[in-house]
Design an enzyme around this catalytic site. Structure first.
Site, PDB file in Angstrom:
ATOM      1  N   ASP A   1       0.862  -1.179   0.000  1.00 49.69           N
ATOM      2  CA  ASP A   1       0.000   0.000   0.000  1.00 49.69           C
ATOM      3  C   ASP A   1       0.900   1.231   0.000  1.00 49.69           C
ATOM      4  O   ASP A   1       1.890   1.282   0.737  1.00 49.69           O
ATOM      5  CB  ASP A   1      -0.883  -0.013   1.244  1.00 49.69           C
ATOM      6  CG  ASP A   1      -1.732   1.234   1.336  1.00 49.69           C
ATOM      7  OD1 ASP A   1      -2.463   1.519   0.382  1.00 49.69           O
ATOM      8  OD2 ASP A   1      -1.638   1.925   2.369  1.00 49.69           O
TER       9      ASP A   1
ATOM     10  N   THR B   1       0.239   4.688   0.687  1.00 48.04           N
ATOM     11  CA  THR B   1       0.130   5.608   1.808  1.00 48.04           C
ATOM     12  C   THR B   1       0.410   4.893   3.115  1.00 48.04           C
ATOM     13  O   THR B   1      -0.261   3.931   3.460  1.00 48.04           O
ATOM     14  CB  THR B   1      -1.275   6.229   1.844  1.00 48.04           C
ATOM     15  OG1 THR B   1      -1.561   6.822   0.575  1.00 48.04           O
ATOM     16  CG2 THR B   1      -1.361   7.285   2.932  1.00 48.04           C
TER      17      THR B   1
ATOM     18  N   ASP C   1      -1.715  -0.138   6.396  1.00 41.02           N
ATOM     19  CA  ASP C   1      -1.922   0.415   7.730  1.00 41.02           C
ATOM     20  C   ASP C   1      -3.369   0.828   7.983  1.00 41.02           C
ATOM     21  O   ASP C   1      -3.749   1.093   9.117  1.00 41.02           O
ATOM     22  CB  ASP C   1      -0.996   1.620   7.973  1.00 41.02           C
ATOM     23  CG  ASP C   1      -1.320   2.777   7.026  1.00 41.02           C
ATOM     24  OD1 ASP C   1      -2.035   2.551   6.026  1.00 41.02           O
ATOM     25  OD2 ASP C   1      -0.849   3.899   7.292  1.00 41.02           O
TER      26      ASP C   1
END
Length: 956
Positions: free
Chosen positions: A310, A312, A558
């Site tokens: 991912d 970000t 996250d």
């Protein structure tokens, strides 16, 4: 409940709150932050392996033979180690969740109150301010510059401006402005908890080691019942038959013999060693700030061939960073000073968003400016304007196309050319404009720009890439691990970040164009590397599509939006900054958020896999020969040649304890699929050798008229010596530490055979001279046969590609050793042959001396100990002889040491003996000849330097 001015100002009354609590309309949903205590205990205690072992353990206690129940300690240790390690991980995750638990601000009875998020009820009026987390799904009632970051939910890194009647999702964070909202979905119905509820259903991580061990245990469980009945029948018949065995009490010995055969079939320590290796690996990773949520995850990342990242929060730190200011024309000193002051004001403004705040370091506040008129930033119009009392004119900052229209993208203008070129690099652009006209009150009220605004500076911003991201991705590229970057952000922005971290990609793939068919989706994923505008559901589909093409997939992230994909992946990796739900389903949690720890995890996983493969051959060898012995002795109606306690001590000192050290040694061998096949291809033929050798010995001992205790003692001696030899063979390539381990285990076995208390406990007696000669010969034949098995295993099973993949990558090259001359090569070959011959001679002679001088009334004699030591050094000489043939300098040194000690021990036998011992004399003479040949100049030049060599090659 409809929103009215009174509702917004007062919120719910206490009575309305109580009514909703009574009807269950609360936010009382607690997503699991880790595995439950019961699931951990169930996974580590209630296993097929433990069931079989504890059943045998209980039977021995019930019949009063606790001395033979030592094997139960392995099962207890395995369950305890697994539970302790996973409880430690659970405790750490729970503490992290507790520390990160937010508070909710609500308005009730006209006043604001801070409550736990679980105490929020349906229709509560939520007060939203910068830095607050939205506790439940809500509809916005009032907003004043309200901007919410929903990146952890949607993957979109840009804050979203909220207006009345817009929805604010639970788990999102207010980054600017303030407002109020009414809770419309609470508890399990909320957006974030919908993902958490689906993701929290726990599933075990895929583990080839655990799967292979469980497969072996399943095979054993299928045959252990019939084999047990076969052995029990044979033992009852041997001890007098069904007519007398129960009346005489001999049935107890029949049961003990049967349990000895059954427990020997189970690889008792293999599960324990695997758990220990996982636990130690997890502890090492914990010191590097990597939390292992489930032990086999230590192995998992070493098998991964695709990592989905991912953007970000994984490749980037999740924050926008100021890049540079690009002047469009030469500015006068006064105009440049004014621009700098205006940018400083924008960066320091109380309502500055994350983009403006990122300029604070580059544009610190100098002189204080006071705004005369001010239009704050809005995500709808994407610009802000201000006039100052201290400066003339109006300063405008915003998106170029929203301030200057088509001129911002036209190639005919300097602004358009600059903005287009910068945007193609993936950087975000803002423009600072200036107008000589001040911002009037009318302009402020109508949110209108003054006339004559000109662009003077283009500002660029970029997401801050983690400093360790490029290095880590380069490591995975060297390891031939594929990378897929998956983000909810703009594909162009994602592609720019990808290029910045070293991934060669022209543009990102817009996930809105992904096919619905799973097979077509998998094909797209094989072609493309970077994806933008990906939804949480698509992330999960992408992971499963990659798995459908045979890939082992790791997923990092996250946000709550990553939780489903992380759970579906073979190895899920969460950042500590992520949501509790994401960390709960992840296998690994990077506590300090450093992406660079992943190579450490790979290294630990490789060490675990390579070492467990080595020690598994020890345990599976025992399973094979024990199963064959049970079948043979059951069919031929022979009394089983071991007591459980005798098997426990030989297993412990030739398999269990040394396996502990071997399982934790450094090993950088690359992962190669087929762990169980390779292990069984050695264990089965070597187990057949041991089973046939012990059967041969049993018939010989019965022919010599040996009584029961003599037969068991001889069988224990054979199993001890052959077990040490199997250990030495599998420990190759030998080094100082491995030699120390093998030697220490042999010394401990000798202590068991010589210390009176140990001899009495383990029922060891003098086998007699004839039986000693017979078992020595049989042992030598078995040792030679196992060496042949290992050579064939290395050449036929460990194929060239597998051996290449299992060889560690050298960190630095070493000087090549020139090949020896023909004469030296011939002499070296002769020395290697002599070393093999000496190893066989010394091993046999040592066993004979040890057993021939066995005195049951003396705790230890110089002769018996000298014989045992000669046998040990004979085995070690056999183990390192192959290294001599390959010109290993370390092998030559170790061989010289072993031979020197054998010469000294042979001299002890000759000097202290009461008669001339030809065995000792020949042993000393051959050893002396080999030492002389090893150090003659022609041969010596053919050996490499000690520090640049080992005593074998991987896989020997």
């Amino acid at each position: 409940m409809d929103a009215t001015p009174d509702t917004v100002s007062t919120g719910l009354t206490d009575a309305e709150v109580a009514e909703r609590v009574a009807s269950g309309k609360t936010n009382a949903f607690v997503a699991d932050t880790s595995r439950s205590a019961w699931s951990i205990v169930r996974a580590n205690v209630f296993t097929l392996f433990n069931g079989i072992v504890f059943a045998c353990f209980l039977v021995l206690f019930l019949v009063g033979r606790w001395q033979d129940a030592l094997f139960g300690l392995a099962a207890f240790a395995n369950a305890i180690i697994g539970c302790i390690q996973e409880f430690r991980a659970k405790s750490a995750l729970d503490r992290l969740a507790l520390m990160n638990a937010p508070r909710a601000l609500v308005r009730r009875d006209g006043s604001e109150a801070e409550v736990a998020p679980t105490d929020v009820v349906l229709d509560d009026v939520l007060v939203l301010r910068a830095g607050e987390q939205v506790p439940a799904d809500a509809v916005v009632l009032t907003a004043r510059g309200l901007q919410i970051d929903e990146s952890m939910l949607t993957g979109e890194s840009d804050p979203v401006e909220k207006q009345p009647d817009d929805e604010a999702l639970s788990g999102a964070v207010v980054v600017a402005g303030e407002g109020t909202a009414r809770a419309i979905r609470v508890g399990a119905d909320s957006y974030a908890n919908h993902f958490a509820g689906e993701a929290k259903r726990f599933s075990l991580v895929s583990s080839e080691l655990r799967t292979s061990v469980n497969r072996v245990l399943k095979w054993v469980s299928w045959i252990i019942g019939p084999v047990g009945l076969l052995v029990l029948n044979a033992q009852i018949i041997v001890l007098g038959g069904y007519a007398t065995v129960f009346s005489s009490g001999a049935w107890v010995q029949a049961v003990v013999n049967t349990i000895a055969s059954l427990t020997a079939m189970i690889p008792l320590g293999l599960v324990l060693m695997t758990s220990i290796a996982f636990a130690v690996g997890a502890s090492r990773l914990a010191r590097r700030q990597v939390l292992v949520n489930e032990l086999p995850a230590v192995e998992g990342l070493a098998r991964v061939d695709v990592v989905c990242l991912d953007k970000t929060g994984t490749l980037t730190v999740g924050e926008i960073g100021f890049d540079a200011a690009h002047e469009l024309a030469d500015l006068s000193a006064e105009r440049a000073e004014g621009a700098s002051a205006a940018l400083s004001w924008y960066a320091a403004s109380p309502d500055a968003n994350a983009t403006a705040r990122s300029m604070r370091e580059s544009y610190p506040v100098g002189s204080t400016l006071t705004e005369a008129t001010y239009i704050p930033f809005s995500s709808a119009r994407k610009w802000s304007a201000v006039s100052f009392r201290e400066l003339t004119g109006t300063w405008v900052m915003g998106a170029p196309e929203m301030v200057f229209g088509d001129a911002a993208t036209s190639t005919d203008t300097e602004l358009g050319r600059t903005v287009t070129a910068l945007a193609e690099t993936g950087r975000r652009t803002l423009v600072l404009g200036y107008s000589d006209e001040p911002l009037s009150t009318v302009d402020e009220e109508s949110e209108r720009l003054p006339d004559g605004v000109t662009a003077i500076i283009v500002l660029t911003f970029r997401e801050q890439v983690r400093p360790d991201a490029a290095q880590t991705l380069e490591y995975f590229a060297r390891q031939q691990v594929g990378i897929r970057i998956i983000s909810g952000d703009n594909p162009r922005t994602v592609a720019a970040i990808a290029r910045e971290v070293g991934i060669d990609v022209a543009e990102g793939y817009d996930a809105r164009r992904l096919p619905e068919d799973d097979a077509e989706l998998a094909d797209v994923l094989d072609r493309e590397k970077v994806f933008g505008r990906v939804t949480p559901e698509q992330k999960k589909r992408m992971v499963t599509a990659l798995q459908s093409h045979g890939h082992t997939v790791a997923m990092t992230g996250d946000g709550v939006n990553d939780a489903l994909a992380i759970k579906a992946a073979d190895i899920g990796i969460a950042m500590n900054s992520g949501s509790p739900a994401t960390k709960a389903v992840a296998r690994l949690v990077l506590l300090d958020g450093q992406f660079s720890h992943l190579p450490d995890v790979v290294a630990e996983g490789r060490q675990v896999i390579a070492n467990i493969e080595r020690v598994s051959m020890l345990f599976l060898n025992k399973t094979v020969y024990a199963t064959l012995l049970a079948l043979i002795f059951g069919v031929f109606v022979l009394e089983f040649p071991f007591l459980p306690r005798q098997l426990s001590i030989t297993d412990g000192l030739t398999i269990g304890i040394p396996a502990f050290f071997l399982a934790l040694m450094p090993n950088a061998a690359r992962y190669v699929p087929g762990f169980l096949r390779r292990s069984l291809s050695f264990a089965i033929p070597s187990g057949i050798v041991v089973a046939l050798g012990l059967t041969w010995y049993t018939f010989v001992a019965r022919g010599l008229g040996a009584h029961e205790e003599q037969l068991r003692t001889g069988a224990t001696v054979i199993l001890a010596v052959v077990g040490i030899w199997v250990l030495a063979v599998l420990a190759r390539p030998l080094n100082r530490f491995k030699v120390l381990v093998v030697g220490a285990m042999f010394v401990m076995l000798i202590a068991v055979f010589t210390i009176p208390l140990a001899r009495q406990f383990f029922v060891l007696v003098d086998p007699g001279e004839e039986l000693a000669v017979a078992l020595t010969g049989i042992t030598i034949v078995m040792v030679a046969a196992i060496e042949v098995v290992r050579v064939l295993h290395r050449r036929l099973v460990l194929s060239a590609p597998a051996r290449a993949a299992s060889t560690p990558i050298p960190e630095a090259s070493t000087p090549a050793v020139p090949g020896p001359p023909v004469v030296a090569a011939v002499i070296t070959t002769v020395v290697a042959v002599l070393a093999y011959a000496f190893g066989v001679l010394a091993t046999g002679f040592g066993i004979l001396v040890f057993l021939g001088r066995y005195d049951p009334d003396v705790s230890a004699s110089a002769f018996s100990l000298a014989g045992a030591a000669i046998a040990l050094f004979g085995l070690l000489v056999l183990a390192v002889a192959a290294g001599v043939r390959r010109g290993s300098g370390l092998s030559r040194l170790m061989l010289t040491i072993f031979l020197g000690l054998a010469i000294a021990l042979s001299a002890v036998v000759l000097v202290l003996g009461d008669r001339w011992d030809w065995g000792a004399a020949v042993t000393a003479a051959v050893a002396t000849l080999i030492v002389v040949l090893l150090w003659t100049p022609p041969v010596a030049r053919g050996f490499g330097r000690i520090l640049d060599s080992s005593m074998g090659s991987p896989g020997t």
